[in-house]
Write an enzyme that holds these catalytic residues in place. Sequence first.
Site, PDB file in Angstrom:
ATOM      1  N   GLU A 189       0.823  -1.212   0.000  1.00  0.00           N
ATOM      2  CA  GLU A 189       0.000   0.000   0.000  1.00  0.00           C
ATOM      3  C   GLU A 189       0.860   1.267   0.000  1.00  0.00           C
ATOM      4  O   GLU A 189       0.403   2.338   0.402  1.00  0.00           O
ATOM      5  CB  GLU A 189      -0.927   0.003   1.217  1.00  0.00           C
ATOM      6  CG  GLU A 189      -1.946  -1.101   1.245  1.00  0.00           C
ATOM      7  CD  GLU A 189      -3.089  -0.893   0.259  1.00  0.00           C
ATOM      8  OE1 GLU A 189      -3.010   0.043  -0.563  1.00  0.00           O
ATOM      9  OE2 GLU A 189      -4.049  -1.674   0.309  1.00  0.00           O
ATOM     10  N   HIS A 195      -7.604  -2.902   9.540  1.00  0.00           N
ATOM     11  CA  HIS A 195      -8.872  -3.565   9.233  1.00  0.00           C
ATOM     12  C   HIS A 195      -9.656  -3.853  10.518  1.00  0.00           C
ATOM     13  O   HIS A 195      -9.976  -5.008  10.805  1.00  0.00           O
ATOM     14  CB  HIS A 195      -8.610  -4.877   8.495  1.00  0.00           C
ATOM     15  CG  HIS A 195      -7.838  -4.728   7.237  1.00  0.00           C
ATOM     16  ND1 HIS A 195      -7.117  -5.772   6.687  1.00  0.00           N
ATOM     17  CD2 HIS A 195      -7.658  -3.675   6.403  1.00  0.00           C
ATOM     18  CE1 HIS A 195      -6.522  -5.368   5.579  1.00  0.00           C
ATOM     19  NE2 HIS A 195      -6.833  -4.093   5.396  1.00  0.00           N
ATOM     20  N   HIS A 236     -13.085  -2.586   2.338  1.00  0.00           N
ATOM     21  CA  HIS A 236     -11.659  -2.790   2.643  1.00  0.00           C
ATOM     22  C   HIS A 236     -11.358  -2.543   4.113  1.00  0.00           C
ATOM     23  O   HIS A 236     -11.215  -3.488   4.881  1.00  0.00           O
ATOM     24  CB  HIS A 236     -10.814  -1.896   1.733  1.00  0.00           C
ATOM     25  CG  HIS A 236      -9.360  -2.198   1.761  1.00  0.00           C
ATOM     26  ND1 HIS A 236      -8.498  -1.855   0.736  1.00  0.00           N
ATOM     27  CD2 HIS A 236      -8.575  -2.790   2.696  1.00  0.00           C
ATOM     28  CE1 HIS A 236      -7.272  -2.239   1.032  1.00  0.00           C
ATOM     29  NE2 HIS A 236      -7.298  -2.801   2.234  1.00  0.00           N
ATOM     30  N   HIS A 279      -2.931   2.221   8.163  1.00  0.00           N
ATOM     31  CA  HIS A 279      -4.007   1.498   7.481  1.00  0.00           C
ATOM     32  C   HIS A 279      -4.274   0.200   8.220  1.00  0.00           C
ATOM     33  O   HIS A 279      -3.346  -0.565   8.502  1.00  0.00           O
ATOM     34  CB  HIS A 279      -3.616   1.211   6.026  1.00  0.00           C
ATOM     35  CG  HIS A 279      -4.452   0.150   5.389  1.00  0.00           C
ATOM     36  ND1 HIS A 279      -5.819   0.164   5.417  1.00  0.00           N
ATOM     37  CD2 HIS A 279      -4.116  -0.974   4.706  1.00  0.00           C
ATOM     38  CE1 HIS A 279      -6.295  -0.894   4.776  1.00  0.00           C
ATOM     39  NE2 HIS A 279      -5.279  -1.604   4.349  1.00  0.00           N
TER      40      HIS A 279
END
Length: 224
Positions: free
Chosen positions: A80, A101, A162, A99
């Site tokens: 990423e 999840h 995502h 980033h």
Amino acid sequence: MNTAEDARAATAQAVLTAAKAMYAKGLVEGTAGNVSGRAGDGTFCLTPSSLAYEAMTQSDLIFVGADGTVVAGDGHPSSEKSLHLACYARWPEVGGVLHCHPLYASMFAVARQPVPAAIEEVVVYIGGDVEVCDYHLTGSDELGAAVAAALGDRSAVLMANHGLVTVGKDPADALRAALVVERTAHIVWGARLLGTPGAVPEQVNEDFAGVYRWMRADLWTDGS
């Protein structure tokens, strides 16, 4: 060490600490997610691709230039990379990008629903509602551009189907933002099971948004 080396070492330690905390707090599973920091010498420190957080050391981190070229470190930076660099290019005050999840925030991302600023701290630390940017393929330049554009005057944005991206004055600040968003997503999810959540008064939101804008303008680093 010279000043540039000191800055890189400090940035690497901050990235590593945030990455390990992100994993320990359950914001990711396995090797998912990534963290980066602005070193201040025109380079950026990123976590490596596909390496377990428990085993990760400072020597595993990768430094890249603004164009994504590796300038220090072995291995490969996060897939990423484009997302992180797009955030730094668009928002020069940003010093850390994360980033992840997280479970509840990712529910909102899959449902393509924003996480509302249902509690005051979301406005103070995030700037307001956490919006959802359009879907783009993981690791693509298009995703990076969409995330950077969607951040606007916020510290967080959901990526459709995502997960979550947060920014801050440094990696620790970006981690704090992610934890605030995930906690709020959990609260809103539960409140909706109980009934219709109430809204924070608009004037309160405006006042706290002003606090957020002041902190971002005056307290975040400018990357110099």
